[in-house]
Design an enzyme around this catalytic site. Structure first.
Site, PDB file in Angstrom:
ATOM      1  N   GLY A  30       7.983  -6.047   5.041  1.00 40.31           N
ATOM      2  CA  GLY A  30       8.275  -7.174   5.920  1.00 40.31           C
ATOM      3  C   GLY A  30       8.479  -8.499   5.203  1.00 40.31           C
ATOM      4  CB  ILE A  31       7.143 -11.893   6.011  1.00 40.92           C
ATOM      5  CG1 ILE A  31       7.740 -11.999   7.429  1.00 40.92           C
ATOM      6  CG2 ILE A  31       7.083 -13.253   5.337  1.00 40.92           C
ATOM      7  CD1 ILE A  31       6.875 -12.764   8.431  1.00 40.92           C
ATOM      8  CB  ALA A 105      -2.242  -9.404   3.418  1.00 42.39           C
ATOM      9  CB  ILE A 107      -3.886  -6.641  10.592  1.00 40.93           C
ATOM     10  CG1 ILE A 107      -5.262  -7.338  10.618  1.00 40.93           C
ATOM     11  CG2 ILE A 107      -3.684  -5.874   9.302  1.00 40.93           C
ATOM     12  CD1 ILE A 107      -6.435  -6.375  10.786  1.00 40.93           C
ATOM     13  CB  THR A 108      -1.643  -8.044  15.434  1.00 41.58           C
ATOM     14  OG1 THR A 108      -0.823  -6.879  15.300  1.00 41.58           O
ATOM     15  CG2 THR A 108      -0.868  -9.263  15.002  1.00 41.58           C
ATOM     16  CE1 TYR A 169      -1.385 -12.443  13.191  1.00 44.33           C
ATOM     17  CE2 TYR A 169      -0.422 -13.868  14.863  1.00 44.33           C
ATOM     18  CZ  TYR A 169      -0.335 -13.211  13.650  1.00 44.33           C
ATOM     19  OH  TYR A 169       0.807 -13.331  12.892  1.00 44.33           O
TER      20      TYR A 169
HETATM   21  N1  LIG Z   1       6.406 -10.541  11.926  1.00 44.08           N
HETATM   22  C1  LIG Z   1       6.205 -11.633  12.644  1.00 44.08           C
HETATM   23  O1  LIG Z   1       6.825 -11.843  13.704  1.00 44.08           O
HETATM   24  C2  LIG Z   1       5.223 -12.671  12.183  1.00 44.08           C
HETATM   25  C3  LIG Z   1       5.160 -13.881  12.881  1.00 44.08           C
HETATM   26  C4  LIG Z   1       4.285 -14.851  12.472  1.00 44.08           C
HETATM   27  C5  LIG Z   1       3.468 -14.646  11.376  1.00 44.08           C
HETATM   28  N2  LIG Z   1       3.527 -13.464  10.706  1.00 44.08           N
HETATM   29  C6  LIG Z   1       2.634 -13.291   9.568  1.00 44.08           C
HETATM   30  O2  LIG Z   1       3.368 -12.989   8.411  1.00 44.08           O
HETATM   31  C7  LIG Z   1       2.610 -12.130   7.543  1.00 44.08           C
HETATM   32  C8  LIG Z   1       3.424 -10.885   7.219  1.00 44.08           C
HETATM   33  O3  LIG Z   1       3.763 -10.247   8.443  1.00 44.08           O
HETATM   34  P1  LIG Z   1       4.706  -8.958   8.493  1.00 44.08           P
HETATM   35  O4  LIG Z   1       5.270  -8.922   9.861  1.00 44.08           O
HETATM   36  O5  LIG Z   1       5.605  -8.943   7.319  1.00 44.08           O
HETATM   37  O6  LIG Z   1       3.600  -7.808   8.352  1.00 44.08           O
HETATM   38  P2  LIG Z   1       3.766  -6.228   8.077  1.00 44.08           P
HETATM   39  O7  LIG Z   1       5.218  -5.862   8.036  1.00 44.08           O
HETATM   40  O8  LIG Z   1       2.889  -5.557   9.058  1.00 44.08           O
HETATM   41  O9  LIG Z   1       3.151  -6.066   6.591  1.00 44.08           O
HETATM   42  C9  LIG Z   1       1.800  -6.335   6.389  1.00 44.08           C
HETATM   43  C10 LIG Z   1       1.469  -6.287   4.908  1.00 44.08           C
HETATM   44  O10 LIG Z   1       0.091  -6.633   4.751  1.00 44.08           O
HETATM   45  C11 LIG Z   1      -0.592  -5.592   4.034  1.00 44.08           C
HETATM   46  N3  LIG Z   1      -1.967  -5.492   4.491  1.00 44.08           N
HETATM   47  C12 LIG Z   1      -2.402  -5.263   5.770  1.00 44.08           C
HETATM   48  N4  LIG Z   1      -3.748  -5.198   5.794  1.00 44.08           N
HETATM   49  C13 LIG Z   1      -4.180  -5.384   4.518  1.00 44.08           C
HETATM   50  C14 LIG Z   1      -5.459  -5.407   3.891  1.00 44.08           C
HETATM   51  N5  LIG Z   1      -6.606  -5.210   4.579  1.00 44.08           N
HETATM   52  N6  LIG Z   1      -5.517  -5.611   2.552  1.00 44.08           N
HETATM   53  C15 LIG Z   1      -4.387  -5.799   1.833  1.00 44.08           C
HETATM   54  N7  LIG Z   1      -3.142  -5.788   2.371  1.00 44.08           N
HETATM   55  C16 LIG Z   1      -3.044  -5.580   3.696  1.00 44.08           C
HETATM   56  C17 LIG Z   1       0.218  -4.340   4.310  1.00 44.08           C
HETATM   57  O11 LIG Z   1      -0.027  -3.352   3.306  1.00 44.08           O
HETATM   58  P3  LIG Z   1       0.289  -1.757   3.627  1.00 44.08           P
HETATM   59  O12 LIG Z   1       1.788  -1.628   3.633  1.00 44.08           O
HETATM   60  O13 LIG Z   1      -0.342  -1.012   2.509  1.00 44.08           O
HETATM   61  O14 LIG Z   1      -0.283  -1.477   4.974  1.00 44.08           O
HETATM   62  C18 LIG Z   1       1.643  -4.902   4.284  1.00 44.08           C
HETATM   63  O15 LIG Z   1       2.085  -5.047   2.946  1.00 44.08           O
HETATM   64  C19 LIG Z   1       1.318 -11.808   8.308  1.00 44.08           C
HETATM   65  O16 LIG Z   1       0.300 -12.665   7.877  1.00 44.08           O
HETATM   66  C20 LIG Z   1       1.684 -12.120   9.742  1.00 44.08           C
HETATM   67  O17 LIG Z   1       0.555 -12.468  10.509  1.00 44.08           O
HETATM   68  C21 LIG Z   1       4.390 -12.469  11.086  1.00 44.08           C
END
Ligand SMILES: NC(=O)c1ccc[n+]([C@@H]2O[C@H](COP(=O)([O-])OP(=O)(O)OC[C@H]3O[C@@H](n4cnc5c(N)ncnc54)[C@H](OP(=O)(O)O)[C@@H]3O)[C@@H](O)[C@H]2O)c1
Length: 272
Positions: A30-31, A105, A107-108, A169
């Site tokens: 992802g991001i 990193a 989660i939700t 969150y």
């Molecule tokens: N997507 C959105 O719409 C959105 C909007 C606002 C903010 N954000 C924020 O942007 C950030 C990235 O979001 P994303 O959507 O790209 O997330 P994502 O696709 O779900 O990817 C999450 C990443 O975090 C890692 N991770 C999760 N739990 C962990 C832990 N306990 N220890 C170490 N690594 C961990 C995962 O590793 P694994 O692959 O090994 O599981 C993965 O690399 C997050 O902080 C999220 O809250 C996202």
């Protein structure tokens, strides 16, 4: 590590991160993956953290290396303070330094407050808020010692607006605002007391708040809620991970040394 005017100008014009080492938590999907690609394309040596998905981690390394970049992988649990300290140490030992930390990193565990258990609350706070503290503590000590660095926390537009079903969150992500501003002040103050706060790269701490971005995380949101969100976004679409990465890269530049303690919204105009 002060820069001259011409070095600053060069950094502004060609976005050069050559010689810098960046650690991106949750960097393999992802991001985070887009941030790793962008930092590597700007010349940084990148260390990507992840928790369990080895296949996606290997995929990212191959893709970055195919583009001519350098990337190492670091498995660990962001919710564990000792593991975070171990990862920071591992990166510094492997690459000799750490210039940029991106606390990405997250989660939700979404539920209305009446159904949200204490365990649901604690789990998200641990990963999304405490994890950034656990990583920043050893990283900022190293950066203060060197007199320069960048910490960039990835929060969320939901922290600014609130969001039904996300008490854990939004509280975690809003907590990152306080962490960002306090670390920004402490870093500047500590460098000033040490006589190292000269014009130049500096040690800055900033926060980026993505809006709705098309990643695996969004797959967990019911489609009717995604459609409702998109209706409210002035740009009328979801954002792409690369649109967050470009702001992170901008903040990571040496020439961005006069920007600290700020929250950068990248949300298609949702929060205005
Ligand atoms: N997507 C959105 O719409 C959105 C909007 C606002 C903010 N954000 C924020 O942007 C950030 C990235 O979001 P994303 O959507 O790209 O997330 P994502 O696709 O779900 O990817 C999450 C990443 O975090 C890692 N991770 C999760 N739990 C962990 C832990 N306990 N220890 C170490 N690594 C961990 C995962 O590793 P694994 O692959 O090994 O599981 C993965 O690399 C997050 O902080 C999220 O809250 C996202």
């Amino acid at each position: 590590m002060a820069t001259t005017g011409s070095q600053t100008q060069a950094a502004l014009s060609d976005h050069n991160l050559t010689g810098r080492v960046a650690l991106v938590t949750g960097g393999t999907r992802g991001i985070g993956a887009a941030i790793c690609h962008a930092l590597a394309a700007d010349g940084a040596v990148v260390a990507a953290g992840y928790s369990s998905n080895q296949a996606r981690a290997d995929e990212l390394r191959q893709a970055v290396e195919a583009d001519g970049g350098t990337l190492s992988l670091h498995k660990g649990d962001i919710a564990d303070a000792e593991d975070c300290a171990r990862v920071v140490k591992e990166v510094i030992e492997q690459h000799g330094r750490l210039d940029i930390l991106v606390n990405n990193a997250g989660i939700t565990v979404d539920k209305g407050i009446s159904k949200m258990s204490a365990a649901d609350w604690d789990k998200v706070i641990k990963v999304d808020l405490s994890g950034a503290f656990y990583m920043s503590k050893p990283a900022i000590q190293h950066m203060l010692g060197r007199g320069s660095g960048r910490i960039i926390n990835i929060s969320s537009v939901a922290a600014e607006m609130g969001n039904i079903g996300q008490a854990n969150y939004t509280a975690s992500k809003a907590g990152l605002f306080g962490l960002t501003k306090t670390l920004a002040r402490e870093a500047a103050f500590t460098l000033r007391m040490a006589g190292k706060l000269e014009k130049g790269i500096g040690l800055t701490v900033n926060c980026v708040t993505p809006g709705l971005i098309e990643t695996d995380m969004v797959v967990t949101i019911p489609p009717f809620m995604v459609a409702d969100f998109v209706e409210r976004i002035p740009m009328h679409r979801m954002g792409q991970p690369e649109e967050i990465a470009r702001v992170v890269c901008f903040l990571a530049q040496d020439a961005s040394g006069y920007i600290t303690g700020q929250i950068w919204d990248v949300d298609g105009g949702l929060n205005m």
